[in-house]
Each structure stands twice: as C-alpha cells, then as structure tokens.
Design a protein around this motif. Structure first.
Motif, PDB file in Angstrom:
ATOM      1  N   SER A  30       1.436 -26.565  56.283  1.00  0.00           N
ATOM      2  CA  SER A  30       0.725 -27.793  56.645  1.00  0.00           C
ATOM      3  C   SER A  30       0.235 -27.741  58.081  1.00  0.00           C
ATOM      4  CB  SER A  30       1.624 -29.014  56.493  1.00  0.00           C
ATOM      5  OG  SER A  30       2.427 -28.895  55.377  1.00  0.00           O
TER       6      SER A  30
ATOM      7  N   LEU B 245      -2.875 -25.738  58.131  1.00  0.00           N
ATOM      8  CA  LEU B 245      -3.946 -26.538  57.538  1.00  0.00           C
ATOM      9  C   LEU B 245      -4.433 -27.608  58.525  1.00  0.00           C
ATOM     10  CD1 LEU B 245      -5.370 -26.855  54.752  1.00  0.00           C
ATOM     11  CD2 LEU B 245      -3.792 -28.729  54.304  1.00  0.00           C
ATOM     12  N   LEU B 246      -3.465 -28.293  59.153  1.00  0.00           N
ATOM     13  CA  LEU B 246      -3.817 -29.346  60.115  1.00  0.00           C
ATOM     14  C   LEU B 246      -4.605 -28.790  61.290  1.00  0.00           C
ATOM     15  CD1 LEU B 246      -0.753 -31.690  60.587  1.00  0.00           C
ATOM     16  CD2 LEU B 246      -3.070 -32.343  60.028  1.00  0.00           C
TER      17      LEU B 246
ATOM     18  N   ILE C  87      -6.502 -26.176  61.277  1.00  0.00           N
ATOM     19  CA  ILE C  87      -7.864 -25.874  60.831  1.00  0.00           C
ATOM     20  C   ILE C  87      -8.685 -27.159  60.767  1.00  0.00           C
ATOM     21  CG2 ILE C  87      -9.243 -25.044  58.881  1.00  0.00           C
ATOM     22  CD1 ILE C  87      -6.929 -23.078  58.301  1.00  0.00           C
ATOM     23  N   ILE C  88      -8.083 -28.216  60.207  1.00  0.00           N
ATOM     24  CA  ILE C  88      -8.812 -29.489  60.116  1.00  0.00           C
ATOM     25  C   ILE C  88      -9.176 -29.991  61.513  1.00  0.00           C
ATOM     26  CG2 ILE C  88      -8.591 -31.919  59.472  1.00  0.00           C
ATOM     27  CD1 ILE C  88      -6.830 -31.011  57.135  1.00  0.00           C
ATOM     28  N   GLN C  89      -8.175 -29.923  62.447  1.00  0.00           N
ATOM     29  CA  GLN C  89      -8.449 -30.368  63.812  1.00  0.00           C
ATOM     30  C   GLN C  89      -9.579 -29.564  64.434  1.00  0.00           C
ATOM     31  OE1 GLN C  89      -6.739 -32.808  65.959  1.00  0.00           O
ATOM     32  NE2 GLN C  89      -6.320 -33.554  63.917  1.00  0.00           N
ATOM     33  N   TYR C  90      -9.545 -28.259  64.191  1.00  0.00           N
ATOM     34  CA  TYR C  90     -10.588 -27.387  64.742  1.00  0.00           C
ATOM     35  C   TYR C  90     -11.948 -27.809  64.199  1.00  0.00           C
ATOM     36  CZ  TYR C  90     -13.399 -23.248  65.598  1.00  0.00           C
ATOM     37  OH  TYR C  90     -14.397 -22.401  65.988  1.00  0.00           O
ATOM     38  N   LEU C  91     -12.024 -28.020  62.878  1.00  0.00           N
ATOM     39  CA  LEU C  91     -13.304 -28.408  62.264  1.00  0.00           C
ATOM     40  C   LEU C  91     -13.774 -29.750  62.817  1.00  0.00           C
ATOM     41  CD1 LEU C  91     -12.795 -27.288  58.569  1.00  0.00           C
ATOM     42  CD2 LEU C  91     -14.169 -26.200  60.345  1.00  0.00           C
ATOM     43  N   ILE C  92     -12.841 -30.714  62.914  1.00  0.00           N
ATOM     44  CA  ILE C  92     -13.235 -32.035  63.419  1.00  0.00           C
ATOM     45  C   ILE C  92     -13.802 -31.912  64.832  1.00  0.00           C
ATOM     46  CG2 ILE C  92     -12.373 -34.283  64.200  1.00  0.00           C
ATOM     47  CD1 ILE C  92     -10.422 -34.278  61.908  1.00  0.00           C
TER      48      ILE C  92
ATOM     49  N   THR D 280     -17.923 -31.541  63.850  1.00  0.00           N
ATOM     50  CA  THR D 280     -18.483 -32.861  63.544  1.00  0.00           C
ATOM     51  C   THR D 280     -19.027 -33.522  64.816  1.00  0.00           C
ATOM     52  OG1 THR D 280     -16.435 -34.038  63.954  1.00  0.00           O
ATOM     53  CG2 THR D 280     -16.771 -33.190  61.724  1.00  0.00           C
TER      54      THR D 280
ATOM     55  N   ASN E 193      -6.069 -40.350  66.398  1.00  0.00           N
ATOM     56  CA  ASN E 193      -5.865 -38.974  65.946  1.00  0.00           C
ATOM     57  C   ASN E 193      -4.500 -38.450  66.373  1.00  0.00           C
ATOM     58  OD1 ASN E 193      -6.755 -36.537  64.755  1.00  0.00           O
ATOM     59  ND2 ASN E 193      -7.149 -35.723  66.790  1.00  0.00           N
TER      60      ASN E 193
END
Lengths: 334, 292
Positions: free
Chosen positions: B148, B151-152, B154-159, B163, B196
């Motif tokens: 997790s 995964l988190l 990666i999500i933080q990186y993408l955000i 974005t 966040n």
C-alpha cells in the motif's frame, strides 16, 4: 511619591504572603499551594526560553526530572545533605540542557521543540527501565527533608516560606537578567536572528544560554519537588506534565515572568476546583492551549497590558480630539 | 542466525513504511507553510479509530469503512486548516505549533471519551498466520503495508507531478506570493495540502492498526519517529522523508532485537541527536532550497 507607593505595595504583598499559611487551615491545600510555587519556578524558566528568547521546549518536565532524580539519588543512596544535592541538581540539569542545546539550537526553532519532546520520551523510558539505578516505576522513596544547621523544613507551613523565598530569589534574579544586556540580547534573538547577528550578538550562544538558564530553574523546581513530596517516580515527569507547564506559561503570558507565576498558581488550582471534571483534565488542558493560541496568544498579562496601553493612548488622544473645536471657534472669530 | 537478518530487515521495512507515510505528511505541510504539525500523530490514531468504528462497531463492509476513513480524514484536515491553522499562523512563531500540541493532547483524551480506554482490535484484510519464504517468516500484514505504501507513493507522485491541482500545490509550496500572482488560490491549496497530509496519516493508522493495537497513544510515538525520519532524510526532501522513515523502522527493529525492546524509542531519540550533531541537514539535505 512613586517610591513611597512602591514600598506600600511591597509591604502589603509581604503581609499577604506571610499570612497565607495562617489563613489556609488544611495541610492538603497548603501542599497544593507549595506545588504551585514549585511549578511557578519552572514556568519562569519557560518564560525565559519561550517568551524572552523565542525558543520552544516541549520537555521541561524532563529537565525537572533530572533535578529531582539527581537530588533524590544523591540524598537517598549517598546520604548527602541538601546543601550539596541542591546545587548538584541544578548543575546536572544545566548539563543536560547543554547536551540537547548544542546540537539543536544551531538549527531552526522546531528542532529544539521536537528534541525536547524526544528527551522527555527517552528519559521516561530510561527512568522506568534502568531499575538498578533509578528504581524503575517504583520511584525513589523516603527522600529526606532538607535541613540547615539542625533546623529541618518539615511542616507544610515551613515549606511555604521556604518555597516562596526561593521563588522570590529566582524572580529577582530573572528580572535582573531580563533587564540586563543578556536579557536584551535574548529579546533581540527572538525578534529576528539575522538582525541580532548583525548587531554583534552571538545568536547560537545566546540561545544556548537561555536554554541552560531555563533548565537551571527547571532543575531547581525538580529538586524542591523531590524533597517536598519525599517521593518521585517517572510518571511525575511525563509529556502531559510538560504540556501542562507550557500551558501555565502561555496562560499568564509567556513574555511576562509574573504572568508565568500567576499561570502556575491558577492552573494548579483549577484542576483542584474542577475535580468533578477530572476525567476530562487532559482534554480541557489541550483545548485551553488551543483557545489561548487562537484568541489571546499573548496570555492574560498580555491582554491586560494591551488594555492599559489602549486606555493610556485614549487619554493622550482626548485633548487633540477637543482641539479641532477650539480651532473652529478661532477660525470663526477670524 | 543467517535467517534472522532478512527477517529483521523485512519487518523494519514494513514498520518504516508507516513512519515514512507520517513523515511524508509532515514534509508536505512543512514545504507548503513552513510549519510542523504536532497533531500529525493523532491523525494517524484518528484514522485507525474511524476505520474501526465503521467496520467493527457499525459492521460496515471493508470498503465502506475505508471510504469513511478517507472522507473523515478529509473533513478533519479541512477543519484543522480552518480551526487551527488559519487563526494562528499570523499570531507569532509558535502559536500554530503550540495550538497543535494542545489539539494533540485534547484528541488523545477525546478518543478515550468516545471509544473508551481499552485498546481496540482492528480486523485484517488477510489471515493472521504468517508464512515462510525460505528462512523468512512473513507477516501478511507487513506485505499489505509495504504494497500500500508503494501504491500510495505512486498516487502521490501522479497527483503532484501530473495533475493541475498537484502543480498548483507545488507552486504554492515553492513561493506563495508568486503563486498568488499566477492566479492560484493559495488558501485553497493550503487546505488541500492539509487534507492530503491528514489522509496520508489516516491511511497510515489504518495500515498499522492490525500490527499494534488501536490505542489513544498509538500516534505519539509514530509522530516522533516520522519526525526523526524527516530529519534523517533532510527536511524539505520528499524522498528523504520516506527513506528516512524506513531507516528509522529498520533501526528500531534491529535495536529491539540486538539491544533491548524496552529501550527502542530511546535509541531512536539517540539517533536523532547524533544526526543533528553530525549531519543536521540529513542525507538528502544538500539539494534542499533553504526557506527563510
């Protein structure tokens, strides 16, 4: 004229202080008064650090515990008299402050806050687990009462005078330091480290000095605490206690020595008065800090002194308010 | 003995991931507003309690509980910005810090008042029995934690990198004034940053809950270790915060195995002091732009 009124105020204050132990009949209440006096000494140290030098310590009860354990262990294990253990307690707590201050005070201010909290947690663990040296969670029992030349400070009443005497000595010393060059350099560092540096103040040394002096007061308080209660355990000096000390200093106003003293007495008695709320004590304490910081970050003394200043300004402003009328009249005459 | 080393490393990595997540929340707030939030640890605890009360007390399904946690932490982050950050950030250097200290103490007690002082049991996604890979015993929850966290991240990186919202948040962190000039609503971005970071803390609580029990004081030590992780990594560096946290976790597991588990928190503190003495900028500190 001013001097006379000052003397009268001092005399009145002395009479009030001297009569307190005669007015309070129960030993328990007097004990709480004495505890509040001890906390007041420690809180003055916090005022030094937070209000004057602008550094935050979240672990002042840890420094208190060093004073308490130094005097407790020396007195119980080695049977040393108070005259020796008292200065020893102060010196050792100053040494610990150096130990924490040297690595952290070169850095930004929140490092000291976190490091002192860390010290609080780490020291608590050591005090609990190093049983052979610190007696663990059982604490140190039968710490002797201090005695000087055959006279032992035994009763709560005697303790009251003893603590108030030390409190006054600490206050006068602190007040003198505040007004001296050192105190001014503390305040300069608080206002702006760069500006202070430009004026030739060694910022790093000044901050260390503030922390060490503050710790000396904490050590004094810890030492008195140990001899008053005759028993200390690690739980007397946990993180909650540190935060309580902080809330005492900001309640009264962290920039005012007397504010710290008043805060210590009020916040020691408040839980006694609100005993039915005891389960919520920590909750109330936390919310109190939050509210003070939101509503009146300068504390009780800060609010009162700014009110006085407003009144003064209004008095000064009054004549100019009238003058336009006079000018108008004069203009009409012309 | 040869099997013990990878075993310790693995457990340390899993626990370290939690500290990394706490540190990540610290760093994001620090980069955005230059302040440290001392209630971050209590947000970890609140996340765990929110999830437990949804799943155990109200018997909601797992995913509803998780959703409840996310929404709850977002609301808490928003309220925190409005109720604590906004009224205090102008009132002097320590007003926010002290207010967050006060809040953390109040929250610890509030939790006791609502959920009681007894440690709560958090249900697991996976079975409790550990399995072996070679010589290494593996606790399935540790795999969940590590997975997790990856995964988190990666999500933080993408955000933050891809974005527009993330770019605006980064711009706010770099220079609030310039961000305002570019038409970014800085107060809103600060709210998003707090939201966040509190969601990150809440998820950390959800992940660590099954390993330790859910108690009012579970956040306090996680916060100290997250802070030590940030210091080791170098304040301001986001990878530094995560790697520093992982390092703290590994140090903790090793010292509790080789020295004493009772002293593990004291040893972490010692590491903090040593780092401050000899490498105060941390491992990744050199690349950090200094915020005055």
């Amino acid at each position: 004229m001013k001097k006379v009124s000052k003397i009268i105020i001092m005399l009145l204050l002395a009479i009030i202080i001297l009569s307190v132990p005669h007015l309070i009949k129960s030993d328990y209440t007097l004990h709480v008064v004495n505890l509040a006096g001890i906390y007041a000494i420690c809180v003055m140290g916090l005022v030094f650090l937070l209000g004057f030098a602008g550094q935050l310590s979240l672990g002042h009860s840890a420094l208190m515990s060093i004073g308490a354990y130094t005097t407790g262990l020396l007195a119980v294990e080695l049977n040393l008299p108070f005259v020796i253990t008292f200065p020893a307690a102060i010196v050792v707590s100053m040494l610990f402050a150096l130990l924490i201050g040297i690595p952290t005070l070169k850095l930004k201010s929140f490092y000291l806050a976190m490091a002192t909290r860390g010290l609080n947690i780490a020291l608590f663990i050591v005090l609990i687990n190093w049983k052979r040296f610190t007696h663990g969670a059982d604490g140190i029992v039968n710490i002797p009462r201090p005695s000087f030349a055959g006279f032992t400070i035994q009763t709560e009443r005697a303790w009251f005078y003893f603590i108030v005497a030390i409190l006054i000595v600490c206050y006068i010393a602190s007040r003198n330091i505040e007004k001296s060059r050192i105190g001014r350099s503390f305040k300069a560092v608080k206002e702006g480290e760069l500006a202070a540096e430009v004026m030739g103040i060694d910022v790093y040394r000044t901050k260390i000095l503030a922390f060490v002096l503050s710790s000396a007061l904490a050590g004094t308080a810890g030492c008195l605490f140990a001899h008053l209660n005759q028993f200390i355990c690690p739980n007397d000096f946990n993180i909650t206690q540190s935060v309580t000390l902080l809330s005492m200093s900001i309640f009264g106003g962290s920039e005012y020595l007397l504010g710290g003293v008043v805060g210590a007495y009020v916040l020691t008695f408040l839980p006694e008065a609100l005993r039915f709320l005891q389960t919520y004590a920590r909750f109330i304490n936390g919310i109190l800090i939050l509210l003070i910081m939101i509503l009146a970050p300068s504390g009780l003394f800060g609010v009162v002194s700014s009110l006085f200043e407003k009144l003064k300004r209004q008095k000064k402003l009054d004549p100019p308010n009238n003058s336009p009328n006079i000018a108008d009249v004069e203009g009409m005459e012309n | 003995m040869s099997g013990i080393l990878p075993q310790l490393l693995f457990s340390g990595l899993a626990i370290g991931c939690i500290y990394g997540l706490v540190g990540l929340g610290f760093i994001q707030v620090y980069n955005a507003v230059g302040l440290t939030n001392f209630a971050q640890g209590e947000f970890v605890m609140l996340g765990a309690y929110l999830f437990v009360s949804a799943v155990v007390i109200w018997k909601a399904p797992f995913w509803v509980g998780f959703l409840f946690l996310l929404v709850g932490m977002a609301v808490i982050g928003f309220l925190f910005t409005r109720g604590v950050y906004k009224p205090t950030y102008k009132a002097g250097r320590f007003a926010f810090l002290l207010a967050s200290v006060g809040l953390s103490m109040a929250l610890q007690d509030l939790v006791v008042l609502i959920w009681g002082p007894v440690p709560l049991y958090m249900p697991r996604l996976v079975s409790e029995s550990s399995f072996n890979i070679g010589n290494v015993f593996i606790n399935p929850q540790h795999i969940i934690i590590i997975g997790s966290t990856i995964l988190l991240l990666i999500i933080q990186y993408l955000i933050f990198q891809k974005t527009p919202l993330g770019k605006m948040m980064r711009a706010t962190a770099q220079d609030q004034f310039a961000a305002t000039l570019s038409g970014i609503k800085v107060p809103l971005m600060i709210i998003f940053t707090f939201v966040n970071s509190s969601i990150l803390a809440g998820i950390a609580g959800f992940l660590v809950g099954p390993v330790f029990s859910v108690t009012p004081s579970m956040g306090a030590s996680a916060m100290l270790k997250g802070f030590v992780g940030c210091t080791i990594g170098g304040w301001g560096s986001i990878p530094g915060a995560v790697l520093g946290g992982i390092l703290v976790g590994i140090i903790e597991i090793f010292s509790s195995f080789y020295i004493s588990s009772a002293y593990k928190d004291a040893i972490v503190f010692l590491v903090l002091i040593l780092f401050l003495l000899f490498k105060p900028k941390g491992i990744f500190g050199e690349t950090v732009s200094e915020k005055v």
